[in-house]
Design an enzyme around this catalytic site. Structure first.
Site, PDB file in Angstrom:
ATOM      1  N   LYS A   1       0.113  -0.334  15.091  1.00 44.95           N
ATOM      2  CA  LYS A   1       1.464  -0.434  15.657  1.00 44.95           C
ATOM      3  C   LYS A   1       1.702  -1.670  16.518  1.00 44.95           C
ATOM      4  O   LYS A   1       2.844  -1.926  16.905  1.00 44.95           O
ATOM      5  CB  LYS A   1       1.774   0.824  16.484  1.00 44.95           C
ATOM      6  CG  LYS A   1       1.849   2.090  15.662  1.00 44.95           C
ATOM      7  CD  LYS A   1       2.924   1.966  14.593  1.00 44.95           C
ATOM      8  CE  LYS A   1       2.886   3.085  13.598  1.00 44.95           C
ATOM      9  NZ  LYS A   1       3.662   2.790  12.391  1.00 44.95           N
TER      10      LYS A   1
ATOM     11  N   TYR B   1      -9.494   5.449   7.242  1.00 48.18           N
ATOM     12  CA  TYR B   1      -9.749   5.817   8.626  1.00 48.18           C
ATOM     13  C   TYR B   1     -10.745   6.960   8.595  1.00 48.18           C
ATOM     14  O   TYR B   1     -10.433   8.037   8.081  1.00 48.18           O
ATOM     15  CB  TYR B   1      -8.467   6.270   9.326  1.00 48.18           C
ATOM     16  CG  TYR B   1      -7.465   5.173   9.586  1.00 48.18           C
ATOM     17  CD1 TYR B   1      -7.446   4.500  10.802  1.00 48.18           C
ATOM     18  CD2 TYR B   1      -6.524   4.821   8.628  1.00 48.18           C
ATOM     19  CE1 TYR B   1      -6.511   3.505  11.063  1.00 48.18           C
ATOM     20  CE2 TYR B   1      -5.588   3.822   8.864  1.00 48.18           C
ATOM     21  CZ  TYR B   1      -5.583   3.176  10.087  1.00 48.18           C
ATOM     22  OH  TYR B   1      -4.664   2.191  10.335  1.00 48.18           O
TER      23      TYR B   1
ATOM     24  N   HIS C   1       0.841  -1.189   0.000  1.00 51.82           N
ATOM     25  CA  HIS C   1       0.000   0.000   0.000  1.00 51.82           C
ATOM     26  C   HIS C   1       0.880   1.243   0.000  1.00 51.82           C
ATOM     27  O   HIS C   1       1.727   1.413   0.874  1.00 51.82           O
ATOM     28  CB  HIS C   1      -0.914   0.012   1.221  1.00 51.82           C
ATOM     29  CG  HIS C   1      -2.150  -0.816   1.034  1.00 51.82           C
ATOM     30  ND1 HIS C   1      -3.265  -0.689   1.844  1.00 51.82           N
ATOM     31  CD2 HIS C   1      -2.458  -1.771   0.128  1.00 51.82           C
ATOM     32  CE1 HIS C   1      -4.197  -1.534   1.428  1.00 51.82           C
ATOM     33  NE2 HIS C   1      -3.722  -2.203   0.400  1.00 51.82           N
TER      34      HIS C   1
ATOM     35  N   PRO D   1      -5.326  -0.004  18.506  1.00 54.24           N
ATOM     36  CA  PRO D   1      -5.081  -0.438  17.126  1.00 54.24           C
ATOM     37  C   PRO D   1      -5.045   0.689  16.101  1.00 54.24           C
ATOM     38  O   PRO D   1      -4.614   0.465  14.970  1.00 54.24           O
ATOM     39  CB  PRO D   1      -6.250  -1.398  16.850  1.00 54.24           C
ATOM     40  CG  PRO D   1      -7.313  -0.989  17.817  1.00 54.24           C
ATOM     41  CD  PRO D   1      -6.607  -0.510  19.034  1.00 54.24           C
TER      42      PRO D   1
ATOM     43  N   TYR E   1       3.475   6.312  10.145  1.00 54.23           N
ATOM     44  CA  TYR E   1       2.662   5.163   9.755  1.00 54.23           C
ATOM     45  C   TYR E   1       3.506   4.050   9.141  1.00 54.23           C
ATOM     46  O   TYR E   1       3.335   2.866   9.467  1.00 54.23           O
ATOM     47  CB  TYR E   1       1.578   5.585   8.776  1.00 54.23           C
ATOM     48  CG  TYR E   1       0.419   4.597   8.691  1.00 54.23           C
ATOM     49  CD1 TYR E   1      -0.721   4.788   9.448  1.00 54.23           C
ATOM     50  CD2 TYR E   1       0.491   3.476   7.872  1.00 54.23           C
ATOM     51  CE1 TYR E   1      -1.774   3.888   9.393  1.00 54.23           C
ATOM     52  CE2 TYR E   1      -0.560   2.572   7.801  1.00 54.23           C
ATOM     53  CZ  TYR E   1      -1.679   2.779   8.571  1.00 54.23           C
ATOM     54  OH  TYR E   1      -2.727   1.871   8.508  1.00 54.23           O
TER      55      TYR E   1
END
Length: 389
Positions: free
Chosen positions: A296, A200, A72, A292, A384
């Site tokens: 991580k 998200y 991704h 979550p 990220y």
């Protein structure tokens, strides 16, 4: 029995550490309280930082991941219908990998079995003795019989409820914790993912996350009361609520279908300091937990393993104890940064009890700022994909 390193816990972190030690010729034994099928049936996250991906590749265990996983280049952050795509490739020149934790565990077990390394399953009543001496040992019960393994070092990879952290006296450790007043209701569905990248989403209706395992298996979450009964949520109620919380363009095209797993995950931030007591080291959930949000959990465990494996190889190959002596400080430096990122993401994207109108407007402004600031997007992307080891 005798070995150099006893690893308590046969999940991904214990298995990953074992593979590092096997490759370096450092004898080790893994103790696991459950059976192998039980471990393989755990459904967990599947977003891998580049550091985790590289470890698997370097250990010769990345072939199936590279074939079946999904790279991704970015993710979507949204508030109602306002969307911001965070471009990982642009801001970091790297990516993340979508590959389920179950699949990683399968690959790690295959590697360990190919090496002929020992795993002792269904152990109970594990105790850690003499960790402050140069002759520690571990005792456990298996099939009603008490057994002992003498060793030189012990790695506690046995999770939050395991014996390892509890073996450190209360007066010798300090624990930091934040429990969030909500949970995530998650489903695994045999449906095509709604989008090629993770979404998200915060909205006036609440938080949601759209994720996936593969092209025909989707993982979706919505914020809920931590005390909810997942079975009290009908499939239809879940799908309706999910559609209500994600941008309209995705809500209009989402494919609904068979739900094969449904559960609620609580959200917690937790850190234990130090992560070392004599010859006992803590790794992963035994030492720290992140919510979550930001993906991580497994990745922070993998960074612990990297540091501990490096320290043990430094000691056994070069008789240099520097890495062992600095393990806790080195690991915690990165852990607290990951904790900060997960805390920030959680605060950005969720509705909190008694949240004021001002708080709500601040969340909206933060997403709007992300949308307009290349620098803010770069900071999110760097965290990220994973900070350097």
């Amino acid at each position: 029995m005798r070995t150099k390193v006893v690893i308590i816990g046969g999940g991904p972190s214990g298995l990953l550490l074992g593979q590092h030690l096997n490759r370096a010729g450092i004898e080790n034994i893994i103790l696991e309280r459950k059976t192998k099928p039980y471990v393989l049936n755990r459904i967990r996250a599947g977003v891998l930082e580049i550091g985790t991906v590289n470890q698997l590749r370097e250990l010769g265990l990345g072939a199936r991941m590279d074939k079946e996983g999904y790279m991704h280049d970015g993710t979507v952050i949204s508030y109602n219908n306002e969307q911001t795509r965070i471009d990982f490739a642009k801001h970091t020149n790297t990516t993340v990998m979508i590959y389920g934790q179950t699949e990683i565990t399968y690959d790690l077990y295959a590697g360990r079995e190919a090496d002929g390394a020992q795993v002792i399953y269904q152990v109970a009543d594990v105790t850690i003795e003499d960790a402050l001496t140069d002759a520690p040992y571990v005792e456990f019960t298996q099939a009603g019989q008490r057994a002992r393994i003498d060793c030189e070092y012990i790695a506690g990879c046995d999770g939050f409820h395991g014996a390892s952290r509890q073996a450190i006296p209360r007066e010798a450790r300090r624990e930091y914790e934040k429990v969030y007043p909500f949970g995530w209701l998650g489903i695994l569905s045999e449906t095509k993912p709604v989008h090629e990248e993770l979404i998200y989403s915060n909205s006036d209706a609440g938080f949601a996350l759209c994720s996936m395992r593969n092209e025909n298996l989707s993982r979706y979450y919505i914020q809920c009361d931590a005390q909810d009964d997942p079975q009290a949520w009908s499939d239809r109620a879940f799908w309706d609520e999910l559609r209500n919380r994600i941008p309209e363009e995705f809500a209009d095209t989402i494919e609904t279908g068979s739900v094969i797993e449904k559960s609620i995950a609580p959200l917690r931030s937790f850190v234990c300091e130090p992560m070392q007591w004599g010859r006992l080291f803590l790794c992963g959930d035994a030492a720290h937990i992140v919510p979550p949000t930001g993906a991580k959990g497994l990745n922070t465990a993998a960074s612990d393993v990297f540091y501990l494996a490096d320290a043990l190889k430094q000691f056994y190959q070069h008789k240099d104890p520097q890495g062992i002596n600095s393990y806790s400080a080195r690991a915690l430096s990165r852990i607290w940064k990951a904790e900060r990122f997960s805390w920030w993401m959680t605060n950005l994207l969720h509705h909190f009890p008694n949240q004021s109108g001002f708080d709500h407007k601040m969340q909206m402004a933060e997403v709007s700022f992300l949308n307009s600031s290349d620098e803010a997007q770069a900071v999110l992307a760097q965290n990220y994909v994973g900070l350097p080891y």
